[in-house]
Design a protein around this motif. Structure first.
Motif, PDB file in Angstrom:
ATOM      1  N   ILE A 142      57.098  83.376 -23.400  1.00  0.00           N
ATOM      2  CA  ILE A 142      56.065  82.387 -23.050  1.00  0.00           C
ATOM      3  C   ILE A 142      56.717  81.044 -22.774  1.00  0.00           C
ATOM      4  CG2 ILE A 142      54.100  81.062 -23.936  1.00  0.00           C
ATOM      5  CD1 ILE A 142      53.318  83.617 -25.522  1.00  0.00           C
TER       6      ILE A 142
ATOM      7  N   HIS B  97      53.853  79.379 -19.700  1.00  0.00           N
ATOM      8  CA  HIS B  97      52.421  79.569 -19.943  1.00  0.00           C
ATOM      9  C   HIS B  97      52.184  81.026 -20.353  1.00  0.00           C
ATOM     10  CE1 HIS B  97      48.093  79.569 -19.277  1.00  0.00           C
ATOM     11  NE2 HIS B  97      48.166  78.249 -19.182  1.00  0.00           N
ATOM     12  N   PRO B  98      51.304  81.260 -21.341  1.00  0.00           N
ATOM     13  CA  PRO B  98      51.060  82.643 -21.770  1.00  0.00           C
ATOM     14  C   PRO B  98      50.519  83.544 -20.668  1.00  0.00           C
ATOM     15  CG  PRO B  98      50.036  81.093 -23.300  1.00  0.00           C
ATOM     16  CD  PRO B  98      50.567  80.298 -22.155  1.00  0.00           C
ATOM     17  N   SER B  99      49.725  83.001 -19.758  1.00  0.00           N
ATOM     18  CA  SER B  99      49.147  83.835 -18.704  1.00  0.00           C
ATOM     19  C   SER B  99      50.182  84.263 -17.661  1.00  0.00           C
ATOM     20  CB  SER B  99      47.970  83.126 -18.031  1.00  0.00           C
ATOM     21  OG  SER B  99      48.426  81.994 -17.329  1.00  0.00           O
ATOM     22  N   ALA B 100      51.376  83.699 -17.718  1.00  0.00           N
ATOM     23  CA  ALA B 100      52.434  84.094 -16.790  1.00  0.00           C
ATOM     24  C   ALA B 100      53.064  85.433 -17.182  1.00  0.00           C
ATOM     25  CB  ALA B 100      53.510  83.009 -16.723  1.00  0.00           C
TER      26      ALA B 100
ATOM     27  N   ASP C 244      52.758  89.499 -18.150  1.00  0.00           N
ATOM     28  CA  ASP C 244      51.955  90.685 -17.880  1.00  0.00           C
ATOM     29  C   ASP C 244      51.847  91.481 -19.182  1.00  0.00           C
ATOM     30  OD1 ASP C 244      51.011  93.234 -17.199  1.00  0.00           O
ATOM     31  OD2 ASP C 244      52.230  93.366 -15.386  1.00  0.00           O
ATOM     32  N   GLN C 245      50.660  91.489 -19.776  1.00  0.00           N
ATOM     33  CA  GLN C 245      50.483  92.158 -21.061  1.00  0.00           C
ATOM     34  C   GLN C 245      50.723  93.662 -20.970  1.00  0.00           C
ATOM     35  OE1 GLN C 245      47.063  91.152 -23.392  1.00  0.00           O
ATOM     36  NE2 GLN C 245      47.415  88.957 -23.208  1.00  0.00           N
TER      37      GLN C 245
ATOM     38  N   GLN D 287      48.186  97.610 -25.020  1.00  0.00           N
ATOM     39  CA  GLN D 287      47.887  96.281 -24.499  1.00  0.00           C
ATOM     40  C   GLN D 287      47.053  95.504 -25.507  1.00  0.00           C
ATOM     41  OE1 GLN D 287      44.685  94.962 -23.279  1.00  0.00           O
ATOM     42  NE2 GLN D 287      45.748  93.015 -22.982  1.00  0.00           N
TER      43      GLN D 287
ATOM     44  N   SER E 191      47.682  91.793 -27.062  1.00  0.00           N
ATOM     45  CA  SER E 191      46.634  90.774 -27.124  1.00  0.00           C
ATOM     46  C   SER E 191      46.524  90.203 -28.538  1.00  0.00           C
ATOM     47  CB  SER E 191      45.303  91.372 -26.673  1.00  0.00           C
ATOM     48  OG  SER E 191      44.309  90.385 -26.647  1.00  0.00           O
TER      49      SER E 191
ATOM     50  N   MET F 164      49.424  87.926 -29.069  1.00  0.00           N
ATOM     51  CA  MET F 164      49.187  86.631 -28.408  1.00  0.00           C
ATOM     52  C   MET F 164      48.264  85.758 -29.266  1.00  0.00           C
ATOM     53  SD  MET F 164      50.798  86.373 -25.511  1.00  0.00           S
ATOM     54  CE  MET F 164      51.024  86.930 -23.845  1.00  0.00           C
TER      55      MET F 164
ATOM     56  N   HIS G  19      43.432  77.826 -28.923  1.00  0.00           N
ATOM     57  CA  HIS G  19      44.487  78.454 -28.132  1.00  0.00           C
ATOM     58  C   HIS G  19      45.206  77.447 -27.233  1.00  0.00           C
ATOM     59  CE1 HIS G  19      46.390  81.915 -26.262  1.00  0.00           C
ATOM     60  NE2 HIS G  19      46.119  81.394 -25.084  1.00  0.00           N
TER      61      HIS G  19
ATOM     62  N   VAL H  41      49.322  76.816 -25.092  1.00  0.00           N
ATOM     63  CA  VAL H  41      49.464  76.485 -23.681  1.00  0.00           C
ATOM     64  C   VAL H  41      50.156  75.139 -23.505  1.00  0.00           C
ATOM     65  CG1 VAL H  41      48.215  75.989 -21.551  1.00  0.00           C
ATOM     66  CG2 VAL H  41      47.464  77.867 -23.025  1.00  0.00           C
TER      67      VAL H  41
END
Length: 142
Positions: free
Chosen positions: A36, A41-44, A46-47, A58, A62, A65, A81, A85
């Motif tokens: 991360i 960024h955490p959304s970068a 792929d879970q 998955q 999650s 995370m 959260h 970020v």
């Protein structure tokens, strides 16, 4: 009920010689946190790819995370959260500024972030004090 000490994922060593599918959950989370921070960024991340890497579901990633978000929030004394970020974005910006030789800009960014994080702690303290004063169990002065 027994209280447990929260895990400091920054202090956990990720094993070099162990396959990721055999990592202890603390090492898995430590490595995810590193990823991360690298990505910014955490959304970068792929879970699904992380799940495949570690041999877990998955939904486990999650939960990891969520645990990491709580870890960062606790580290920064900030709710939500957002802490994960914002902290990772700022760290990445500072690293990039340092890599570009922009040391003053990196220092300024780090100091501004520290001041902002401190102000959030002050707000949390004020919120707790107000809640304490408003509590029906608080003795009143006569």
């Amino acid at each position: 009920m027994r209280e447990t000490t929260p895990t400091d994922y920054e202090a956990v060593s990720v094993p070099d010689e162990t396959p990721p599918s055999e990592y202890h959950w603390t090492a898995r989370r430590a490595e995810i946190l590193q990823k991360i921070e690298e990505k910014g960024h955490p959304s970068a991340l792929d879970q699904e790819a992380l799940a495949a890497r570690y041999g877990v579901t998955q939904s486990q990633i999650s939960r990891d995370m969520d645990a990491l978000a709580e870890h960062v929030r606790d580290r920064l004394h900030e709710r939500g959260h957002r802490a994960l970020v914002v902290d990772t974005v700022v760290q990445r910006c500072v690293r990039e500024l340092m890599n570009e030789g922009k040391y003053r800009a990196a220092a300024k960014t780090a100091l501004e972030w520290e001041e902002f994080a401190a102000s959030l702690t002050d707000l949390d303290d004020l919120h707790d004090r107000v809640a304490e004063l408003e509590s029906p169990n608080t003795p009143t002065e006569v």
